[in-house]
Design a protein around this motif. Structure first.
Motif, PDB file in Angstrom:
ATOM      1  N   LEU A  97      -3.014  -0.383  11.452  1.00 25.96           N
ATOM      2  CA  LEU A  97      -1.991  -1.386  11.169  1.00 25.96           C
ATOM      3  C   LEU A  97      -2.486  -2.786  11.514  1.00 25.96           C
ATOM      4  O   LEU A  97      -2.288  -3.731  10.775  1.00 25.96           O
ATOM      5  CB  LEU A  97      -0.718  -1.053  11.956  1.00 25.96           C
ATOM      6  N   ILE A  98      -3.171  -2.932  12.622  1.00 26.03           N
ATOM      7  CA  ILE A  98      -3.698  -4.246  13.023  1.00 26.03           C
ATOM      8  C   ILE A  98      -4.736  -4.707  12.022  1.00 26.03           C
ATOM      9  O   ILE A  98      -4.767  -5.874  11.629  1.00 26.03           O
ATOM     10  CB  ILE A  98      -4.283  -4.169  14.445  1.00 26.03           C
ATOM     11  N   ILE A  99      -5.581  -3.740  11.612  1.00 19.66           N
ATOM     12  CA  ILE A  99      -6.620  -4.103  10.620  1.00 19.66           C
ATOM     13  C   ILE A  99      -5.972  -4.534   9.337  1.00 19.66           C
ATOM     14  O   ILE A  99      -6.378  -5.523   8.713  1.00 19.66           O
ATOM     15  CB  ILE A  99      -7.570  -2.921  10.405  1.00 19.66           C
ATOM     16  N   LEU A 100      -4.913  -3.805   8.884  1.00 19.63           N
ATOM     17  CA  LEU A 100      -4.227  -4.160   7.651  1.00 19.63           C
ATOM     18  C   LEU A 100      -3.584  -5.532   7.770  1.00 19.63           C
ATOM     19  O   LEU A 100      -3.635  -6.349   6.869  1.00 19.63           O
ATOM     20  CB  LEU A 100      -3.162  -3.095   7.334  1.00 19.63           C
ATOM     21  N   TRP A 101      -2.973  -5.820   8.900  1.00 24.28           N
ATOM     22  CA  TRP A 101      -2.323  -7.120   9.100  1.00 24.28           C
ATOM     23  C   TRP A 101      -3.329  -8.253   9.057  1.00 24.28           C
ATOM     24  O   TRP A 101      -3.064  -9.289   8.482  1.00 24.28           O
ATOM     25  CB  TRP A 101      -1.593  -7.092  10.447  1.00 24.28           C
ATOM     26  N   ILE A 102      -4.501  -7.996   9.596  1.00 25.56           N
ATOM     27  CA  ILE A 102      -5.523  -9.047   9.617  1.00 25.56           C
ATOM     28  C   ILE A 102      -6.112  -9.241   8.244  1.00 25.56           C
ATOM     29  O   ILE A 102      -6.392 -10.367   7.838  1.00 25.56           O
ATOM     30  CB  ILE A 102      -6.623  -8.712  10.629  1.00 25.56           C
ATOM     31  N   THR A 103      -6.282  -8.151   7.493  1.00 27.25           N
ATOM     32  CA  THR A 103      -6.999  -8.254   6.212  1.00 27.25           C
ATOM     33  C   THR A 103      -6.089  -8.569   5.063  1.00 27.25           C
ATOM     34  O   THR A 103      -6.483  -9.207   4.105  1.00 27.25           O
ATOM     35  CB  THR A 103      -7.726  -6.944   5.909  1.00 27.25           C
ATOM     36  N   GLU A 113       1.645  -5.762 -13.023  1.00 25.71           N
ATOM     37  CA  GLU A 113       1.686  -4.584 -12.166  1.00 25.71           C
ATOM     38  C   GLU A 113       0.824  -4.791 -10.934  1.00 25.71           C
ATOM     39  O   GLU A 113      -0.188  -5.484 -10.988  1.00 25.71           O
ATOM     40  CB  GLU A 113       1.189  -3.343 -12.926  1.00 25.71           C
ATOM     41  N   PHE A 114       1.204  -4.152  -9.853  1.00 24.32           N
ATOM     42  CA  PHE A 114       0.378  -4.121  -8.667  1.00 24.32           C
ATOM     43  C   PHE A 114       0.645  -2.777  -7.969  1.00 24.32           C
ATOM     44  O   PHE A 114       1.600  -2.060  -8.282  1.00 24.32           O
ATOM     45  CB  PHE A 114       0.683  -5.303  -7.743  1.00 24.32           C
ATOM     46  N   ILE A 115      -0.180  -2.406  -7.053  1.00 23.77           N
ATOM     47  CA  ILE A 115      -0.154  -1.091  -6.397  1.00 23.77           C
ATOM     48  C   ILE A 115       0.060  -1.273  -4.911  1.00 23.77           C
ATOM     49  O   ILE A 115      -0.564  -2.127  -4.294  1.00 23.77           O
ATOM     50  CB  ILE A 115      -1.456  -0.327  -6.653  1.00 23.77           C
ATOM     51  N   ILE A 116       0.940  -0.442  -4.373  1.00 19.14           N
ATOM     52  CA  ILE A 116       1.114  -0.360  -2.927  1.00 19.14           C
ATOM     53  C   ILE A 116       0.567   0.985  -2.492  1.00 19.14           C
ATOM     54  O   ILE A 116       1.065   2.047  -2.913  1.00 19.14           O
ATOM     55  CB  ILE A 116       2.582  -0.492  -2.522  1.00 19.14           C
ATOM     56  N   LYS A 117      -0.485   1.009  -1.739  1.00 15.39           N
ATOM     57  CA  LYS A 117      -1.114   2.236  -1.273  1.00 15.39           C
ATOM     58  C   LYS A 117      -0.621   2.577   0.124  1.00 15.39           C
ATOM     59  O   LYS A 117      -0.485   1.688   0.968  1.00 15.39           O
ATOM     60  CB  LYS A 117      -2.634   2.088  -1.254  1.00 15.39           C
ATOM     61  N   VAL A 118      -0.357   3.880   0.308  1.00 14.73           N
ATOM     62  CA  VAL A 118       0.080   4.376   1.609  1.00 14.73           C
ATOM     63  C   VAL A 118      -1.162   4.780   2.377  1.00 14.73           C
ATOM     64  O   VAL A 118      -1.914   5.664   1.951  1.00 14.73           O
ATOM     65  CB  VAL A 118       1.041   5.562   1.464  1.00 14.73           C
ATOM     66  N   GLN A 119      -1.408   4.115   3.481  1.00 16.32           N
ATOM     67  CA  GLN A 119      -2.595   4.414   4.269  1.00 16.32           C
ATOM     68  C   GLN A 119      -2.358   5.639   5.152  1.00 16.32           C
ATOM     69  O   GLN A 119      -1.292   5.831   5.706  1.00 16.32           O
ATOM     70  CB  GLN A 119      -2.978   3.206   5.119  1.00 16.32           C
ATOM     71  N   PHE A 173      -0.967  -2.609   1.122  1.00 15.40           N
ATOM     72  CA  PHE A 173      -1.093  -1.378   1.901  1.00 15.40           C
ATOM     73  C   PHE A 173       0.072  -1.270   2.860  1.00 15.40           C
ATOM     74  O   PHE A 173       0.570  -2.263   3.364  1.00 15.40           O
ATOM     75  CB  PHE A 173      -2.401  -1.377   2.700  1.00 15.40           C
ATOM     76  N   VAL A 174       0.472   0.000   3.073  1.00 12.15           N
ATOM     77  CA  VAL A 174       1.504   0.267   4.035  1.00 12.15           C
ATOM     78  C   VAL A 174       1.115   1.534   4.795  1.00 12.15           C
ATOM     79  O   VAL A 174       0.578   2.474   4.213  1.00 12.15           O
ATOM     80  CB  VAL A 174       2.876   0.418   3.360  1.00 12.15           C
ATOM     81  N   GLU A 195      13.245  -2.379  12.399  1.00 14.12           N
ATOM     82  CA  GLU A 195      13.398  -3.235  11.228  1.00 14.12           C
ATOM     83  C   GLU A 195      12.539  -2.687  10.092  1.00 14.12           C
ATOM     84  O   GLU A 195      11.535  -1.999  10.340  1.00 14.12           O
ATOM     85  CB  GLU A 195      12.942  -4.673  11.559  1.00 14.12           C
ATOM     86  N   PRO A 196      12.908  -3.027   8.846  1.00 16.86           N
ATOM     87  CA  PRO A 196      12.051  -2.612   7.725  1.00 16.86           C
ATOM     88  C   PRO A 196      10.654  -3.207   7.869  1.00 16.86           C
ATOM     89  O   PRO A 196      10.465  -4.302   8.397  1.00 16.86           O
ATOM     90  CB  PRO A 196      12.777  -3.166   6.504  1.00 16.86           C
ATOM     91  N   ILE A 197       9.679  -2.520   7.360  1.00 15.98           N
ATOM     92  CA  ILE A 197       8.281  -2.923   7.473  1.00 15.98           C
ATOM     93  C   ILE A 197       7.970  -3.918   6.373  1.00 15.98           C
ATOM     94  O   ILE A 197       8.254  -3.672   5.201  1.00 15.98           O
ATOM     95  CB  ILE A 197       7.356  -1.694   7.375  1.00 15.98           C
ATOM     96  N   LEU A 198       7.398  -5.063   6.769  1.00 16.56           N
ATOM     97  CA  LEU A 198       6.956  -6.037   5.789  1.00 16.56           C
ATOM     98  C   LEU A 198       5.636  -5.552   5.196  1.00 16.56           C
ATOM     99  O   LEU A 198       4.634  -5.417   5.886  1.00 16.56           O
ATOM    100  CB  LEU A 198       6.763  -7.423   6.432  1.00 16.56           C
ATOM    101  N   VAL A 199       5.690  -5.304   3.906  1.00 17.35           N
ATOM    102  CA  VAL A 199       4.482  -4.811   3.225  1.00 17.35           C
ATOM    103  C   VAL A 199       3.640  -5.984   2.750  1.00 17.35           C
ATOM    104  O   VAL A 199       2.417  -6.000   2.930  1.00 17.35           O
ATOM    105  CB  VAL A 199       4.885  -3.911   2.042  1.00 17.35           C
ATOM    106  N   GLY A 200       4.276  -7.045   2.190  1.00 15.87           N
ATOM    107  CA  GLY A 200       3.535  -8.197   1.674  1.00 15.87           C
ATOM    108  C   GLY A 200       4.489  -9.206   1.081  1.00 15.87           C
ATOM    109  O   GLY A 200       5.709  -9.016   1.087  1.00 15.87           O
ATOM    110  N   ARG A 201       3.934 -10.271   0.563  1.00 16.08           N
ATOM    111  CA  ARG A 201       4.751 -11.340  -0.001  1.00 16.08           C
ATOM    112  C   ARG A 201       4.160 -11.738  -1.348  1.00 16.08           C
ATOM    113  O   ARG A 201       2.951 -11.925  -1.497  1.00 16.08           O
ATOM    114  CB  ARG A 201       4.780 -12.559   0.923  1.00 16.08           C
TER     115      ARG A 201
END
Length: 772
Positions: free
Chosen positions: A16-22, A152-158, A69-70, A78-84
């Motif tokens: 999760l930290i890596i995803l937040w940073i990247t 279109e865009f993709i949300i991948k579940v990590q 990525f999520v 709270e709901p998880i912020l996936v992206g903006r």
């Protein structure tokens, strides 16, 4: 426990930290006035455009993300912020509205239409769905007109390590031969992990044995189980229970694991020899035991099973190797000892045998371990039994001459009781084999005598059965066949082999052989038959015939002169004496019949009857009979013809006593009823003279006449009407008989015509044969 919790938190929050940073820097730190390459390939980025250009030209998208990525299984208050989502067309005046559609839009993923923030509303499981494809679009908030084409865009579940390995095919069963060397393959197991095999080590498995050491080992990465201990013996332990573990994360601490069981069975090999349960066996048997009967069993046990435990038994030593035999019971693997030859207590009371049991199927790998066989000693004691008498010979052959005297001894049989008690024996003849009672036997000494005369020519061999019975035990009985051959003596005279009849031609020559005759003799001399032929003493000087002995034991009859005639003498009788060479010689007289016949020029007999002599043209007896039948038929025709002519000469005028015709009288007078008994004149049935002045003809059909009614008068002369009617019926039948006689005459005439043609043909054929 604290270490385990810390380890799980580190494993969970590190991605999760890596995803937040990247991910987030790529969203928030992208320049707002710079166009990015769209996933659909809309071209390179554009520089800042003027307001007029935005109005007149279609603005190109400037999305600042490629994929999001999520983390799976993440949950919080709270709901998880996936992206903006953000576009460079957004001046920050809240006139832009963001719309999200696609997989899970509005349920799993929710977008803030003002800021473009995407939140995950539920906890996600990568093993259920690994990625979601969504479509984003920016529209004018007031007019809902699209400002950009949808993209279109993709949300991948990590993935996180949330699934333990599983052995789908377990539990397992495997076999391996006993005594296998170390490293022998046993089986292979397989575990599966639902985590992502690409991302991290969540699906990287390592195998190990928890139970089953030190007998077996497993390859950590291939999961191949092998033997780890040499010479494992099935007879010591046949089945092993092995527990296998599969652990993910490459086997490191914190990984999840799953286990399965493998039941390993050692299969048998022939590594054990058979072994007798005891080294010495004792058996007893009665001396009268039937051949082939089992008298005992021995057993060599083998720790192996199946084919490896099968053994064969043999007698390798002993004084009864030819008396006994041993076979293997296929079901129990016992050795069955049987009797091959008869036992005799009086001759031998015990036997000692050495029996060997050997494996049938031997494994070459274990030959060095020693011979796969074992031996044991068997002692057999023969017990005495009450045995039947024993004849001195299994069969007897006796000879007797056919002229032997009644009550003469023709032979003797002997028997004895083999038992120690030696009971006396009585002899008798089985009368089923001597139905005519031609022989007798002395019950004490077994001498066979003649009871009736013998005839070799009737029966040359006699087969009887002699019965020997113990006097102390009548149930002990023995039988022996006796063949009696009847020897020949010269008691039959020779005679002609068949009833000979010779034929002598009238035109024969002197010295001509008339007939060759042979003789037979029912006797059977050792040197064969030799016959002597002669005429009766009073016929030695026979003027017509003589005899001549031939070398082949036959006789030729010769004519002394020619000129024999059937008219003079048709048949000659020639008595001949036939004698044999026996001692004393036997003779008989046979008469040869010689007929004189008419022959052709080459000596072929044509006729031997006297009546044929009266037919110079050579008519046969059959032809004469046919001619005679035709003559008789002709006489019958003449008789029929004369009979018909006699009946034809009868007069045609009807006489008074033959006229029975009826006249129908019609008149108008009224009858007198029952009292009028004379209303009809019966006299009209007659033919009264002078009634109408003429006599009716039989051959002419009379016309209907109406006669004037005469006065009533009685029937003249008392004529009986029944008599007249019966006479006329007889006449009618007689007339039908004449018709049949005519038809028969015509038929016989036709047959006579055929006979006449037949006689002419026979006559012509006879004349032709006589001429040629």
């Amino acid at each position: 426990m604290p270490e385990r919790l810390t380890e799980m938190l580190m494993d969970t929050w590190t991605p999760l930290i890596i995803l937040w940073i990247t991910v987030l820097p790529s969203i928030y730190m992208a320049p707002m006035n710079q166009s990015q390459v769209l996933p659909s390939g809309s071209g390179t980025g554009l520089k800042r455009l003027t307001e007029e250009q935005r109005v007149l030209n279609r603005s190109k998208r400037g999305w600042v993300w490629n994929q999001m990525f999520v983390l799976e299984e993440f949950s919080g208050p709270e709901p998880i912020l996936v992206g903006r989502l953000h576009t460079d067309l957004d001046p920050g005046s809240s006139k832009i509205k963001y719309i999200l559609s696609g997989d899970g839009a509005g349920t799993i993923f929710v977008i803030n239409d003002k800021t473009g923030d995407i939140h995950a509303m539920k906890r996600l499981d990568r093993e259920e769905k690994a990625e979601y494809t969504l479509t984003a679009q920016a529209v004018d908030r007031d007019t809902n007109q699209p400002l950009e084409p949808p993209s279109e865009f993709i949300i991948k579940v990590q993935d996180i390590n949330d699934n333990a390995p599983e052995f789908v095919d377990g539990p397992y069963h495997a076999t391996v031969p006993e005594m296998s060397v170390v490293g022998t393959f046993v089986t292979k197991v397989t575990a599966t992990d639902a985590d992502d095999p690409v991302y991290g080590n969540s699906a990287k498995l390592v195998y190990s044995i928890l139970e089953g050491q030190p007998y077996f080992s497993i390859e950590p990465h291939t999961a191949i189980i092998k033997t780890a201990l040499p010479n494992m013996d099935r007879e010591a332990k046949e089945e092993y229970f092995v527990v296998i573990q599969a652990k993910d994360m490459g086997g490191h601490m914190g990984g999840l694991s799953g286990t399965t069981t493998v039941t390993i069975t050692l299969t048998d090999v022939n590594d054990n020899p058979p072994k007798f349960a005891q080294s010495l066996y004792h058996f007893s048997v009665m001396e009268d035991v039937a051949l082939g009967e089992p008298i005992g069993r021995v057993k060599a046990n083998d720790l192996d099973i199946g084919e490896n435990a099968k053994s064969s038994y043999d007698i390798i030593e002993g004084d009864g190797m030819d008396i006994f035999e041993i076979t293997t019971d296929a079901q129990t693997q016992d050795g069955i000892i049987r009797v091959r030859k008869p036992l005799d207590f009086e001759t031998k009371k015990s036997y000692t045998l050495k029996v060997e049991a050997a494996n049938i199927h031997i494994d070459p790998r274990f030959i060095s371990g020693g011979p796969f066989k074992d031996t044991a000693t068997v002692k057999i004691v023969v017990e005495d039994a009450d045995e039947p008498p024993v004849f001195s010979s299994p069969t007897y052959l006796l000879e007797v001459h056919e002229n032997a005297a009644i009550n003469s001894v023709i032979g003797q049989v002997t028997a004895h009781d083999p038992d120690v008690s030696s009971s006396p024996i009585r002899f008798s003849i089985d009368r089923h084999t001597d139905l005519e009672r031609q022989f007798n036997i002395n019950a004490e000494d077994g001498k066979i005598t003649l009871a009736t005369p013998l005839d070799r020519e009737t029966n040359m061999w006699h087969n009887i059965t002699i019965v020997a019975t113990e006097t102390r035990n009548h149930s002990q009985v023995s039988r022996v066949p006796v063949a009696i051959k009847v020897l020949d003596v010269n008691d039959n005279a020779p005679e002609f082999a068949s009833e000979h009849e010779a034929f002598l031609c009238e035109n024969g020559k002197p010295g001509q052989v008339i007939q060759i005759v042979s003789a037979v003799d029912k006797d059977d001399p050792k040197n064969g038959h030799y016959f002597l032929y002669s005429l009766l003493p009073e016929m030695v000087n026979n003027p017509n015939f003589t005899i001549k002995k031939n070398e082949d034991n036959t006789l030729s009859i010769l004519a002394k002169h020619s000129g024999f005639s059937r008219q003079k003498q048709e048949v000659y009788l020639l008595p001949i004496i036939i004698s044999d060479s026996g001692n004393p010689p036997m003779s008989s007289t046979s008469t040869l019949t010689i007929r004189v016949c008419g022959c052709s020029s080459d000596g072929i007999v044509q006729s031997c009857n006297v009546e044929a002599y009266v037919l110079p043209i050579g008519l046969s007896m059959g032809a004469l009979i046919a001619i005679l039948a035709c003559i008789i038929l002709l006489l019958v025709i003449v008789v029929l013809f004369v009979t018909l002519r006699r009946h034809k000469n009868e007069p045609l005028i009807i006489k008074d006593d033959e006229d029975v015709r009826e006249n129908i009288i019609r008149y108008d007078d009224e009858g007198g009823g029952e009292e009028d008994t004379e209303a009809f004149d019966i006299a009209t049935l007659q033919n009264p003279d002078g009634i109408n002045g003429f006599l009716p003809r039989k051959d002419i059909k009379p016309d209907l006449q109406f006669m004037p009614r005469q006065g009533l008068a009685p029937v003249p002369n008392g004529v009986d009407v029944d008599e007249f009617i019966n006479v006329r019926k007889e006449k009618t039948v007689k007339g039908d008989g004449l018709t049949y006689m005519k038809e028969l005459l015509i038929l016989l005439l036709k047959i006579e015509f055929i006979c006449l043609i037949f006689e002419i043909n026979i006559l012509l054929m006879s004349i032709t044969a006589f001429i040629y």
